[in-house]
Design a protein around this motif. Structure first.
Motif, short mmCIF file in Angstrom:
data_model
loop_
_atom_site.label_atom_id
_atom_site.label_comp_id
_atom_site.label_asym_id
_atom_site.label_seq_id
_atom_site.Cartn_x
_atom_site.Cartn_y
_atom_site.Cartn_z
N GLN A 58 -45.94 -15.05 3.81
CA GLN A 58 -44.75 -14.47 3.19
C GLN A 58 -44.31 -15.32 2.00
OE1 GLN A 58 -41.41 -13.83 5.81
NE2 GLN A 58 -40.23 -12.81 4.23
N LEU A 59 -44.32 -16.64 2.17
CA LEU A 59 -43.94 -17.52 1.07
C LEU A 59 -44.90 -17.36 -0.10
CD1 LEU A 59 -42.30 -19.75 -0.25
CD2 LEU A 59 -43.76 -21.40 0.94
N GLN A 60 -46.18 -17.36 0.17
CA GLN A 60 -47.15 -17.22 -0.92
C GLN A 60 -46.93 -15.91 -1.67
OE1 GLN A 60 -51.27 -17.83 0.11
NE2 GLN A 60 -51.99 -16.93 -1.78
N GLU A 61 -46.69 -14.84 -0.95
CA GLU A 61 -46.45 -13.54 -1.59
C GLU A 61 -45.20 -13.58 -2.46
OE1 GLU A 61 -45.33 -9.01 -0.23
OE2 GLU A 61 -46.68 -10.15 1.07
N MET A 62 -44.13 -14.17 -1.92
CA MET A 62 -42.89 -14.24 -2.70
C MET A 62 -43.06 -15.12 -3.93
SD MET A 62 -39.98 -14.41 0.28
CE MET A 62 -38.59 -14.19 -0.81
N GLN A 63 -43.76 -16.24 -3.78
CA GLN A 63 -43.97 -17.12 -4.92
C GLN A 63 -44.83 -16.45 -5.99
OE1 GLN A 63 -43.36 -21.62 -3.26
NE2 GLN A 63 -45.45 -20.92 -3.34
N ASN A 64 -45.77 -15.62 -5.56
CA ASN A 64 -46.63 -14.90 -6.50
C ASN A 64 -45.87 -13.80 -7.25
OD1 ASN A 64 -48.83 -16.47 -5.82
ND2 ASN A 64 -49.70 -14.97 -4.41
N GLU A 65 -44.77 -13.34 -6.69
CA GLU A 65 -44.00 -12.25 -7.30
C GLU A 65 -43.00 -12.72 -8.35
OE1 GLU A 65 -42.21 -10.12 -4.05
OE2 GLU A 65 -44.10 -9.16 -3.49
N VAL A 66 -42.79 -14.04 -8.45
CA VAL A 66 -41.80 -14.54 -9.40
C VAL A 66 -42.50 -15.41 -10.46
CG1 VAL A 66 -39.91 -14.46 -7.73
CG2 VAL A 66 -41.23 -16.57 -8.00
N ASP A 67 -41.78 -15.65 -11.54
CA ASP A 67 -42.36 -16.47 -12.61
C ASP A 67 -42.15 -17.96 -12.33
OD1 ASP A 67 -39.73 -17.12 -13.39
OD2 ASP A 67 -39.67 -15.47 -14.80
N GLU A 68 -42.82 -18.77 -13.12
CA GLU A 68 -42.78 -20.24 -12.96
C GLU A 68 -41.36 -20.78 -13.11
OE1 GLU A 68 -44.98 -23.84 -12.26
OE2 GLU A 68 -45.60 -21.76 -12.17
N THR A 69 -40.58 -20.23 -14.00
CA THR A 69 -39.20 -20.67 -14.20
C THR A 69 -38.38 -20.49 -12.93
OG1 THR A 69 -39.36 -20.07 -16.53
CG2 THR A 69 -37.14 -20.38 -15.64
N THR A 70 -38.55 -19.37 -12.28
CA THR A 70 -37.85 -19.10 -11.02
C THR A 70 -38.32 -20.06 -9.94
OG1 THR A 70 -37.61 -16.76 -11.60
CG2 THR A 70 -37.36 -17.33 -9.28
N LEU A 71 -39.62 -20.27 -9.84
CA LEU A 71 -40.16 -21.20 -8.82
C LEU A 71 -39.62 -22.60 -9.00
CD1 LEU A 71 -43.92 -20.28 -8.39
CD2 LEU A 71 -42.06 -19.99 -6.77
N LYS A 72 -39.48 -23.03 -10.23
CA LYS A 72 -39.00 -24.39 -10.49
C LYS A 72 -37.55 -24.58 -10.08
CE LYS A 72 -42.29 -25.67 -14.05
NZ LYS A 72 -42.52 -26.06 -15.44
N LYS A 73 -36.83 -23.49 -9.83
CA LYS A 73 -35.44 -23.57 -9.37
C LYS A 73 -35.34 -23.73 -7.85
CE LYS A 73 -33.64 -20.67 -13.10
NZ LYS A 73 -33.02 -19.36 -13.41
N THR A 74 -36.46 -23.61 -7.15
CA THR A 74 -36.41 -23.73 -5.69
C THR A 74 -36.31 -25.20 -5.30
OG1 THR A 74 -38.83 -23.80 -5.42
CG2 THR A 74 -37.76 -21.61 -5.39
N LYS A 75 -35.74 -25.44 -4.14
CA LYS A 75 -35.46 -26.79 -3.67
C LYS A 75 -36.70 -27.67 -3.57
CE LYS A 75 -33.28 -30.05 -1.20
NZ LYS A 75 -32.95 -31.22 -1.93
#
Length: 139
Positions: A58-75
């Protein structure tokens, strides 16, 4: 995520239905870190491999659905920057000192709750990878 039916965490109930995508991803990252810590550092299985894998996919799928900028905002982006669902053992050593301590403390709390709420037989079965059919991951 279009279909929440087969997800480890549906994020459809309050308060998680109101969380941002960054918060949802951070939540999954934290759970994976928690269960990885318990498995690799405490030698304890409190969830089945199937449930752990479901969280990872589920995490991999969610991370694949967003851009790098969004991912970099995660904790925990700094630990999950190259995450793939079939990995996990390398995450704990990547944690900074503060996050390592937080995850360690959470692991102790979760372990204590799990221990108090399971029988000796259930704990022995869990160490062998045998779990009752029970879904305890839904939020």
């Amino acid at each position: 995520m279009k279909n929440n039916k087969n997800k480890a965490i549906a994020f459809t109930k309050t308060p998680s239905c109101y969380w941002s995508i960054e918060t949802k991803i951070s939540h999954l990252q934290r759970r994976i870190l928690l269960y990885s810590f318990m498995y690799y550092k405490m030698n304890v299985n409190v969830i089945s491999d199937y449930d752990y894998d479901a969280l990872c996919y589920q995490l991999q799928e969610m991370q694949n659905e967003v851009d790098e900028t969004t991912l970099k905002k995660t904790k925990y982006y700094y630990a999950f920057y190259d995450f793939e669902a079939f990995t996990g053992f390398h995450l704990i050593p990547r944690l900074n000192k503060e996050d390592f301590e937080v995850i360690s403390n959470l692991a102790e709390i979760v372990y204590d709750a799990w221990y108090r709420n399971t029988t000796q037989e259930q704990r022995q079965m869990a160490t062998k990878g045998i779990y009752e059919t029970k879904n305890y991951l839904k939020v």
